[in-house]
Design a protein around this motif. Structure first.
Motif, short mmCIF file in Angstrom:
data_model
loop_
_atom_site.label_atom_id
_atom_site.label_comp_id
_atom_site.label_asym_id
_atom_site.label_seq_id
_atom_site.Cartn_x
_atom_site.Cartn_y
_atom_site.Cartn_z
N GLY A 163 96.38 35.33 14.59
CA GLY A 163 96.36 36.53 13.86
C GLY A 163 95.05 36.96 13.18
O GLY A 163 94.06 36.42 13.35
N ALA A 164 95.25 37.39 11.93
CA ALA A 164 93.96 37.81 11.39
C ALA A 164 93.22 36.62 10.64
O ALA A 164 91.98 36.88 10.34
N ALA A 165 93.89 35.57 10.30
CA ALA A 165 93.06 34.28 9.68
C ALA A 165 92.07 34.24 10.80
O ALA A 165 90.84 33.92 10.13
N GLN A 166 92.11 34.05 12.01
CA GLN A 166 91.17 33.88 12.83
C GLN A 166 89.91 35.12 12.88
O GLN A 166 88.83 34.80 12.80
N ALA A 167 90.38 36.22 12.85
CA ALA A 167 89.52 37.36 12.56
C ALA A 167 88.73 37.30 11.37
O ALA A 167 87.44 37.69 11.36
N VAL A 168 89.36 36.76 10.30
CA VAL A 168 88.53 36.75 8.97
C VAL A 168 87.46 35.56 9.21
O VAL A 168 86.15 35.75 8.82
N VAL A 169 87.83 34.40 9.78
CA VAL A 169 86.74 33.64 10.05
C VAL A 169 85.44 34.14 10.97
O VAL A 169 84.56 34.14 10.73
N LEU A 170 86.10 34.61 12.01
CA LEU A 170 85.19 35.46 13.11
C LEU A 170 84.30 36.38 12.39
O LEU A 170 82.96 36.50 12.65
N ALA A 171 84.70 37.32 11.39
CA ALA A 171 84.18 38.24 10.70
C ALA A 171 83.02 37.90 9.79
O ALA A 171 81.84 38.31 9.70
N HIS A 172 83.19 36.58 9.32
CA HIS A 172 82.25 35.78 8.47
C HIS A 172 81.22 34.86 9.30
O HIS A 172 80.28 34.61 8.61
N GLY A 173 81.52 34.49 10.52
CA GLY A 173 80.82 33.71 11.02
C GLY A 173 80.92 32.00 10.93
O GLY A 173 81.49 31.82 9.83
N ALA A 174 80.34 31.27 11.75
CA ALA A 174 80.58 29.86 11.66
C ALA A 174 79.84 29.38 10.17
O ALA A 174 80.14 28.35 9.79
N ALA A 175 78.92 30.15 9.83
CA ALA A 175 78.11 29.54 8.79
C ALA A 175 78.16 30.40 7.50
O ALA A 175 77.41 30.91 7.06
N ALA A 176 79.44 30.74 7.35
CA ALA A 176 79.78 31.94 6.33
C ALA A 176 79.32 31.25 5.02
O ALA A 176 79.47 30.15 4.84
N GLN A 177 78.86 32.18 4.47
CA GLN A 177 78.51 31.81 3.11
C GLN A 177 79.72 32.06 1.98
O GLN A 177 79.34 32.77 1.09
N ILE A 178 80.74 31.53 2.23
CA ILE A 178 81.98 31.88 1.18
C ILE A 178 81.84 30.97 0.29
O ILE A 178 81.91 29.71 0.67
N ASP A 179 81.55 31.30 -1.05
CA ASP A 179 81.75 30.16 -2.13
C ASP A 179 83.06 30.14 -2.91
O ASP A 179 83.20 29.03 -3.33
N VAL A 180 83.74 31.06 -2.82
CA VAL A 180 84.98 31.29 -3.37
C VAL A 180 86.23 31.64 -2.40
O VAL A 180 85.95 32.97 -2.04
N LEU A 181 87.24 31.00 -2.18
CA LEU A 181 88.17 31.51 -1.38
C LEU A 181 89.50 31.51 -2.34
O LEU A 181 89.84 30.49 -2.95
N VAL A 182 90.12 32.63 -2.39
CA VAL A 182 91.33 32.95 -3.08
C VAL A 182 92.60 33.16 -2.01
O VAL A 182 92.51 34.13 -1.33
#
Length: 92
Positions: free
Chosen positions: A10-29
């Motif tokens: 589902g969209a969980a994989q879409a979220v990961v793909l939208a941000h890329g493998a080297a996503a600069q996510i500092d805070v996940l809520v």
């Protein structure tokens, strides 16, 4: 990004793909969950598995996807938000 994050496909994989493998996510809520489903004595195991997918595994998927990048950068926060049902469940 929004969508149904209750399955691996589902969209969980879409979220990961939208941000890329080297996503600069500092805070996940992780603020997702449902208060649906049968009472303790009703419903099938499939009903319970569906609820578990939504309320628990959706957060696990996103955490597993984004925490490695946080660790590699040496910073990150993961916040889990629950519901009042965690401490005061409805009587059914």
């Amino acid at each position: 990004m929004h969508g149904d994050i209750a399955s691996d496909a589902g969209a969980a994989q879409a979220v990961v793909l939208a941000h890329g493998a080297a996503a600069q996510i500092d805070v996940l809520v992780n603020n997702y969950g449902v208060a649906e489903g049968p009472g303790w004595l009703q419903g099938s195991t499939d009903d319970w598995l569906s609820i578990y997918q939504k309320n628990v595994l959706s957060a696990v998927r996103l955490t597993q996807a984004f925490v490695p990048g946080m660790k590699a950068r040496g910073f990150g926060r993961v916040i889990f938000i629950g519901t009042i049902g965690s401490s005061r469940p409805a009587s059914r």
